[in-house]
Motif scaffolding. Structure first.
Motif, PDB file in Angstrom:
ATOM      1  N   ILE A  44    -100.485  -0.931  26.508  1.00 43.31           N
ATOM      2  CA  ILE A  44     -99.411  -0.099  26.639  1.00 43.31           C
ATOM      3  C   ILE A  44     -99.192   1.143  25.911  1.00 43.31           C
ATOM      4  N   VAL A  45     -99.391   0.999  24.599  1.00 45.74           N
ATOM      5  CA  VAL A  45     -99.110   2.209  23.827  1.00 45.74           C
ATOM      6  C   VAL A  45    -100.377   3.297  23.925  1.00 45.74           C
ATOM      7  N   ASN A  46    -101.655   2.599  24.312  1.00 46.10           N
ATOM      8  CA  ASN A  46    -102.612   3.704  24.695  1.00 46.10           C
ATOM      9  C   ASN A  46    -102.456   4.524  25.895  1.00 46.10           C
ATOM     10  N   ALA A  47    -101.989   3.841  26.699  1.00 44.83           N
ATOM     11  CA  ALA A  47    -101.442   4.350  28.010  1.00 44.83           C
ATOM     12  C   ALA A  47    -100.420   5.471  27.939  1.00 44.83           C
ATOM     13  N   ALA A  48     -99.350   5.117  27.015  1.00 41.78           N
ATOM     14  CA  ALA A  48     -98.324   6.098  27.054  1.00 41.78           C
ATOM     15  C   ALA A  48     -98.717   7.292  26.472  1.00 41.78           C
ATOM     16  N   VAL A  49     -99.705   7.232  25.435  1.00 45.16           N
ATOM     17  CA  VAL A  49    -100.319   8.430  25.176  1.00 45.16           C
ATOM     18  C   VAL A  49    -101.013   9.171  25.890  1.00 45.16           C
TER      19      VAL A  49
ATOM     20  N   LEU B 115     -99.625  -3.092  35.918  1.00 48.96           N
ATOM     21  CA  LEU B 115     -98.401  -2.038  36.406  1.00 48.96           C
ATOM     22  C   LEU B 115     -98.558  -1.140  35.342  1.00 48.96           C
ATOM     23  N   THR B 116     -99.010  -1.076  34.184  1.00 45.99           N
ATOM     24  CA  THR B 116     -99.267  -0.051  33.190  1.00 45.99           C
ATOM     25  C   THR B 116    -100.412   0.746  33.668  1.00 45.99           C
TER      26      THR B 116
ATOM     27  N   ILE C  59    -107.617   4.848  30.809  1.00 44.02           N
ATOM     28  CA  ILE C  59    -106.792   4.859  29.574  1.00 44.02           C
ATOM     29  C   ILE C  59    -107.565   5.251  28.320  1.00 44.02           C
ATOM     30  N   GLY C  60    -108.857   4.791  28.132  1.00 43.40           N
ATOM     31  CA  GLY C  60    -109.498   5.139  27.056  1.00 43.40           C
ATOM     32  C   GLY C  60    -110.038   3.916  26.374  1.00 43.40           C
ATOM     33  N   LYS C  61    -111.082   4.060  25.631  1.00 43.83           N
ATOM     34  CA  LYS C  61    -111.850   3.257  25.151  1.00 43.83           C
ATOM     35  C   LYS C  61    -110.854   2.020  24.299  1.00 43.83           C
TER      36      LYS C  61
ATOM     37  N   VAL D 203     -98.474  14.755  31.315  1.00 46.34           N
ATOM     38  CA  VAL D 203     -97.406  15.283  31.674  1.00 46.34           C
ATOM     39  C   VAL D 203     -97.376  16.991  31.054  1.00 46.34           C
ATOM     40  N   ARG D 204     -98.039  16.886  29.907  1.00 51.01           N
ATOM     41  CA  ARG D 204     -98.149  18.307  28.958  1.00 51.01           C
ATOM     42  C   ARG D 204     -99.310  18.931  29.354  1.00 51.01           C
TER      43      ARG D 204
END
Length: 723
Positions: A670-675, A572-573, A169-171, A681-682
């Protein structure tokens, strides 16, 4: 990278024949009848048999069809691919383990206090909403989480949940996940250990029987590894025989001159648990942890099956209403709050539990032989735990409601005498006479059953009620009650030892980001140091909680339910993010839908616990209530003096702040995962992932041990990936 396809046998039939169609139609109809009987009951008592039938029918359909769909379409396991247990075998943490032993270990590790006591407490809202959440929740959320996280961790060398979040997901989101997951885990382990201490304290029968499982497990480990390798059935038979002797011996010890030797104080049990947790964490997994959990599974499953048989034979009626008035009012004496969201917080294990994701990304992915075994171990064991929760709910609902509330309402409401408790229960709208309360306690050889909160004593009374109707009559009720108390302690202890080892993995992964050597699973000093830190952390909270009724883990206990479900939100995220990164956007709903539900439940509950004006619900509202009482010179329960009043104020403040911190950490993940998901997808190319490269497996196991494809004759290659 996609892995090579595994050749399969050509299809020899149509895949599903008339007999199979008839069988599954019958199962579906039987389950539907069970649900119908529960849903259509209007005011009259119904047999507990229908609840059991509805659950079993639903589980059978879910495992046969839904888990198979997830395995085939979403995960696509590849049995030609070597698992971490094979590639990284070190004889300590990584070790290819027979699927039957591993199923026992995994089930024992995830099945702790939650499926036993959560449904008992939630019974105050009625058996219908509780049953729906337990069964529907496990099919579409809990078992899915366990299975998917186990697969994803297995594909990443058995990495822990927090470390996978950091890598994938990121740091920022990863750091939030690492901190949140580890903090929540320490709270969960402390609570589970406290339940064990309370169950075994001053109980020579339980202490002796549970202690004997350790040398029995060591014997089984050496027997299976050195004396008779591969003889799982033979080893199991010996182990079960020794376990039964230990249980019978515990009953003999309790009535002998040796009773004092095994009558331990809570403080003594705390230090024994800390020592055992450390040893179980550092010893090779084949030596103690896996065989002990496997052995415990026989006791757990055997008792639950016996309880189900008791229900089918005795056919007790459910004395609890389908939906009680407390479900809408939120003023229940057992716990405050409305059905949504607090029923779904109270019943966690058995429906959806974040703790399971820690085991699924801890010990189990390092032991699994073949990828396709993920379905049986991940999804199947969670269904088994859900059935435990169903049986616990039955045990609570067959008890007379008057006795149920006399046991589970707070002491401040009930008073200390059978007369005061009888009157308090009458004020709730139920009836039980002082003589009936005294008789109920005498029947199980307890001094009193008044205010025996926490769920465990109620479950023991319910189990004794069912067992005594089938085995031995009323004269055996005391025996079955004490047997149930010992069973609960054994049930929960297996979660503490496996959880400690998982905590060690997490801490090694976390500290390994700062100092590489401590993250190496083969470096013994790193294993010892991190194990000591983990047991020291939960052991401290446990010790203070045992010696101070308002301190230690007692201070953090109100966070248990929501924290556990927030952990599920992180799991789940991560699962949803990794599916999208793998190019499986169209299947992301499999984990995305339960994630959306879990977030709605946990954030609503967390918001209410922080901002509610009701002192029974909100931490800060309760803090204000006690502060005003201090100013007025009043002492409110559970405090007994002004010093304890100030302690309650501090505890409520700490709980409110930590609750807010947990919500912020999970929201960050959750926000970081959404990014990351949007980027995936893009992006024209797949985003980088930490999935281990394909290595061909050299382990051969019978086809029936791993995949169901051989007997189903599917043409689709097992390892066909979607990119």
């Amino acid at each position: 990278m996609p892995s090579p396809a595994v050749p399969t046998e050509p299809k020899t039939g149509s895949g599903i024949g008339p007999r199979s169609i008839l069988l599954w139609t019958a199962v579906a109809l039987l389950g539907a009848v069970g649900w119908g009987m529960m849903a259509l009951a209007r005011g009259e008592e119904i047999s507990a048999i229908w609840l059991v039938v509805a659950a079993l029918g639903s589980y059978a359909i879910a495992y046969r069809f839904y888990s198979r769909f997830i395995a085939r379409r979403v995960l696509q396991p590849d049995d030609s691919r070597a698992t971490p247990a094979e590639r990284l075998e070190d004889g300590v943490d990584y070790h290819p383990t027979d699927r039957r032993v591993l199923f026992g270990h995994h089930f024992a590790a995830i099945a702790g206090a939650g499926p036993l006591v959560g449904p008992v407490l939630a019974a105050q809202m009625g058996y219908l909403p509780s049953t729906i959440w337990i069964v529907v929740g496990v099919i579409f959320a809990g078992a899915v989480q366990d299975m998917v996280v186990l697969f994803l961790s297995m594909r990443r060398d058995g990495k822990s949940l927090g470390q996978m979040a950091r890598d994938e997901i990121g740091k920022v989101g990863g750091a939030a996940a690492l901190i949140g997951v580890f903090a929540i885990m320490i709270i969960l382990l402390s609570v589970l250990a406290l339940v064990v201490v309370n169950a075994l304290a001053h109980s020579p029968w339980g202490t002796f029987s549970v202690a004997m499982t350790i040398p029995i497990a060591l014997f089984m480990g050496f027997y299976l590894r050195y004396l008779r390798p591969g003889r799982v059935v033979e080893t199991s038979a010996i182990g079960v025989a020794l376990l039964l002797l230990a249980i019978l011996g515990g009953g003999w010890i309790q009535d002998s001159s040796l009773a004092d030797t095994f009558t331990w104080s809570p403080t003594t049990l705390v230090f024994c648990l800390i020592a055992y947790g450390f040893v179980a964490s550092v010893l090779p997994v084949w030596m103690l942890l896996a065989p002990r959990d496997y052995l415990s599974t026989f006791m757990k499953v055997g008792t639950i099956v016996l309880l189900a048989v008791g229900v089918l034979v005795a056919a007790p009626t459910l004395k609890t209403d389908a939906v009680t008035p407390f479900a809408s009012s939120g003023e229940g004496p057992v716990f405050a709050g409305s059905l949504f969201p607090f029923l779904f917080i109270t019943i966690a294990c058995g429906a959806l539990s974040g703790f399971h994701a820690l085991v699924a990304s801890g010990t189990t992915p390092k032991l699994i032989q073949k990828e396709s075994q993920v379905r049986m171990i991940g999804y199947g064991s969670m269904l088994m735990e859900s059935f435990v929760a169903v049986m616990a709910l039955v045990a609570a609902c067959v008890i007379d409601p008057g006795l149920y509330y006399a046991m589970n309402a707070p002491a401040g409401m009930l008073g200390t005498t059978v007369e005061s408790a009888s009157q308090a229960v009458a004020n709730l709208g139920f009836s039980i006479t002082p003589d009936q309360l005294a008789a109920a306690a005498k029947a199980v050889e307890e001094e009193t059953l008044i205010a025996r909160t926490g769920g465990a004593p109620t479950l023991a009374v319910g189990m004794a009620e069912i067992f005594s109707q089938v085995f031995g009559g009323a004269g055996m009720k005391a025996f079955w009650y004490h047997f149930a108390i010992m069973f609960e302690a054994l049930f929960i202890l297996t979660t503490v030892d496996a959880g400690t080892r998982v905590g060690r993995f997490m801490l090694q992964d976390m500290l390994g980001n700062v100092w590489k050597p401590i993250g190496r699973v083969t470096w013994k000093p790193g294993i010892w140091i991190t194990s000591a830190l983990v047991v020291g952390a939960w052991g401290y909270f446990l010790y203070v909680g045992v010696t101070d009724p308002l301190g230690g883990i007692n201070q953090l206990f109100p966070l248990f339910g929501i924290a556990n479900q927030l952990l599920a939100a992180i799991a789940l995220t991560l699962a949803t993010t990794l599916l999208i990164k793998a190019g499986k956007l169209r299947w992301a709903w499999v984990t995305g839908v339960p994630l959306a539900w879990d977030v709605a439940v946990t954030f609503t509950a967390g918001w209410q616990k922080i901002f509610s004006d009701d002192p029974k619900v909100g931490f800060f509202a309760n803090r204000e209530r006690f502060s005003e009482a201090i100013d007025a010179g009043q002492v409110l329960a559970p405090a007994k003096n002004m010093d304890e009043m100030h302690t309650v104020v501090l505890n409520q403040t700490v709980d409110g702040v930590i609750m807010a911190l947990f919500l912020v950490l999970v929201a960050t993940v959750i926000v970081n995962a959404a990014v990351v998901c949007v980027r995936a997808v893009r992006s024209a190319e797949p985003l980088p992932t930490t999935e281990a490269p394909y290595v061909e497996s050299r382990i051969e196991v019978p086809a029936s041990w791993s995949s169901d494809r051989a007997k189903e004759g599917e043409k689709e290659p097992v390892g066909a990936g979607e990119r």
